[in-house]
Design an enzyme around this catalytic site. Structure first.
Site, PDB file in Angstrom:
ATOM      1  N   THR A   2      33.394  51.042  39.910  1.00 40.74           N
ATOM      2  CA  THR A   2      33.942  50.130  38.908  1.00 40.74           C
ATOM      3  C   THR A   2      32.910  49.112  38.430  1.00 40.74           C
ATOM      4  OG1 THR A   2      34.701  48.672  40.677  1.00 40.74           O
ATOM      5  CG2 THR A   2      36.290  50.263  39.838  1.00 40.74           C
ATOM      6  N   CYS A  18      32.516  42.137  45.370  1.00 35.85           N
ATOM      7  CA  CYS A  18      33.614  41.354  45.936  1.00 35.85           C
ATOM      8  C   CYS A  18      33.203  40.619  47.201  1.00 35.85           C
ATOM      9  CB  CYS A  18      34.758  42.292  46.353  1.00 35.85           C
ATOM     10  SG  CYS A  18      35.650  42.989  44.967  1.00 35.85           S
ATOM     11  N   CYS A  75      38.365  40.335  49.792  1.00 34.53           N
ATOM     12  CA  CYS A  75      39.045  40.531  48.501  1.00 34.53           C
ATOM     13  C   CYS A  75      40.437  41.146  48.683  1.00 34.53           C
ATOM     14  CB  CYS A  75      38.215  41.436  47.598  1.00 34.53           C
ATOM     15  SG  CYS A  75      39.000  41.694  45.992  1.00 34.53           S
ATOM     16  N   ARG A 107      42.915  46.256  45.897  1.00 32.09           N
ATOM     17  CA  ARG A 107      43.041  47.506  46.647  1.00 32.09           C
ATOM     18  C   ARG A 107      41.693  47.928  47.216  1.00 32.09           C
ATOM     19  NH1 ARG A 107      44.927  52.853  43.899  1.00 32.09           N
ATOM     20  NH2 ARG A 107      42.874  53.346  44.628  1.00 32.09           N
ATOM     21  N   ARG A 167      29.051  43.251  38.384  1.00 34.44           N
ATOM     22  CA  ARG A 167      29.670  42.019  37.905  1.00 34.44           C
ATOM     23  C   ARG A 167      30.603  41.468  38.969  1.00 34.44           C
ATOM     24  NH1 ARG A 167      31.042  45.784  34.531  1.00 34.44           N
ATOM     25  NH2 ARG A 167      33.257  45.508  35.082  1.00 34.44           N
ATOM     26  N   CYS A 224      33.885  40.204  40.818  1.00 33.83           N
ATOM     27  CA  CYS A 224      35.298  40.580  40.753  1.00 33.83           C
ATOM     28  C   CYS A 224      36.131  39.397  40.273  1.00 33.83           C
ATOM     29  CB  CYS A 224      35.741  41.014  42.148  1.00 33.83           C
ATOM     30  SG  CYS A 224      37.511  41.153  42.364  1.00 33.83           S
ATOM     31  N   CYS A 284      38.731  38.103  43.543  1.00 38.01           N
ATOM     32  CA  CYS A 284      38.266  37.271  44.659  1.00 38.01           C
ATOM     33  C   CYS A 284      37.173  36.287  44.237  1.00 38.01           C
ATOM     34  CB  CYS A 284      37.781  38.136  45.816  1.00 38.01           C
ATOM     35  SG  CYS A 284      36.352  39.160  45.404  1.00 38.01           S
TER      36      CYS A 284
END
Ligand SMILES: [Zn+2]
Length: 352
Positions: free
Chosen positions: A38, A42, A46, A49, A71, A73, A76
């Site tokens: 993705t 994180c 976090c 999921r 990038r 998240c 979190c």
């Protein structure tokens, strides 16, 4: 200097993954996880999921993750400050601005925590208790005042020390480390240096007026100039000879070398790690996990490893005394042969 290999081996990917599975908040800040399917990264805790293991890679911090094209998240927010971080920042500002010592109770009240809770979270974030941090600040101010030409007594009283003996006690506590006045690549500093042959190979020693600022093996003057581009570099010189002799003796006959003055610059966290390294007696070793725990930041194993790697002064800040938790050697910036030999001379019992 690149980071030693052993950091990743101490809090290895498997350990990081276990922490992520447990969503263990204590390790927030110790590392981040990148989810490459993705493109985000994180905090370990976090609430989103759980990603598939095969899409995850671990990074020491935000910068590393962003350098890998990830990038932060939005769940979190690894890039934003938490309430705890805000509280610590607020306390640091209060301590910096205060003319007199600020009691823990006042810091706690201002940040909305109980004193004991605040003490713990401050120490976890900064690596020092609020009282030690305040002491380090006063030291720094005293030294700045001294270099600006004040008398010792004026400097001591102006910086909030009630009696001069406490100034010297506090100096002692720094184990001979002077937080350097130089910034910005050594601007304004005069650095004397020499490259000398030793039984461990060619050794570069460089020092300011205050103490040794660089000790390394198999480096030349070009590397020194790259490290301190704005300093005035002077090769050798009589004023430097005595210190150089002491350093050479410490290499050839290792022992307690804490009397040799150092001039180093790091973050509060790095300096806490370096002080802790100087507390390891010759002949003994520690793991990064032990160092992190000793400075009150047990979750910051990787950061302790990074601080170790950022050490400018080999041997005298004995990063070679940190080995892997299983007793094997781990890496070393100047090669494992030098590390093994240093430990052997000190009589350490490791799986060499
Ligand atoms: Zn997240």
């Amino acid at each position: 200097m690149t980071l030693p290999m052993e950091i990743d081996q101490l809090l290895d990917d498997e350990a990081c993954w276990r922490i992520v599975l447990a969503k263990d908040r204590r390790f927030d800040g110790a590392f981040v996880l990148g989810v490459h399917s993705t493109g985000i990264y994180c905090r370990p805790s976090c609430p989103a999921r759980l990603p598939k293991r095969e899409n995850v890679r671990f990074y020491a911090g935000n910068e590393e993750a962003e350098a890998a094209g990830l990038r932060p998240c939005l769940r979190c927010r690894p890039d934003s400050v938490t309430r705890e971080e805000e509280a610590v920042a607020r306390a640091i500002t209060m301590l910096r601005d205060a003319a007199e010592p600020v009691p823990l109770a006042r810091l706690a009240e201002a940040t909305g925590y109980s004193p004991s809770h605040f003490q713990r979270l401050f120490k976890r974030a900064v690596g020092l208790s609020p009282a030690s941090f305040a002491r380090a600040l006063r030291m720094e101010r005293a030294e700045d005042a001294l270099s600006a030409g004040d008398t010792v007594t004026d400097a001591i009283y102006d910086s909030g020390f009630g009696a001069s003996s406490r100034f010297y006690e506090a100096s002692e506590g720094r184990l001979g480390m002077t937080p350097s006045a130089w910034r910005d690549g050594g601007r304004g500093a005069t650095i004397r240096w020499a490259i000398v042959p030793t039984s461990l190979g060619k050794m570069l020693v460089a020092a300011t007026e205050k103490g040794v600022c660089r000790l390394s093996f198999n480096e030349g003057s070009a590397e020194l100039a790259a490290r301190f581009p704005n300093a005035e570099l002077i090769e050798g010189g009589e004023r430097f000879a005595g210190l150089l002799a002491e350093v050479m003796a410490a290499i050839e006959q290792p022992g307690d070398s804490r009397h040799i003055p150092l001039d180093v610059q790091g973050t509060a966290f790095q300096e806490a790690v370096w002080r802790e390294l100087r507390r390891i007696p010759p002949g003994e070793t520690r793991s990064y996990a032990e160092i992190a725990a000793a400075i009150g930041k047990p979750g910051a194993v990787r950061a302790a490893g990074s601080a170790n790697g950022a050490n400018n002064v080999a041997v005298l800040i004995p990063c070679h005394r940190v080995i892997r938790s299983d007793g094997s050697l781990g890496g070393y910036a100047y090669g494992e042969d030098i590390k093994r030999e240093l430990l052997r001379r000190e009589g350490s019992h490791t799986k060499l």
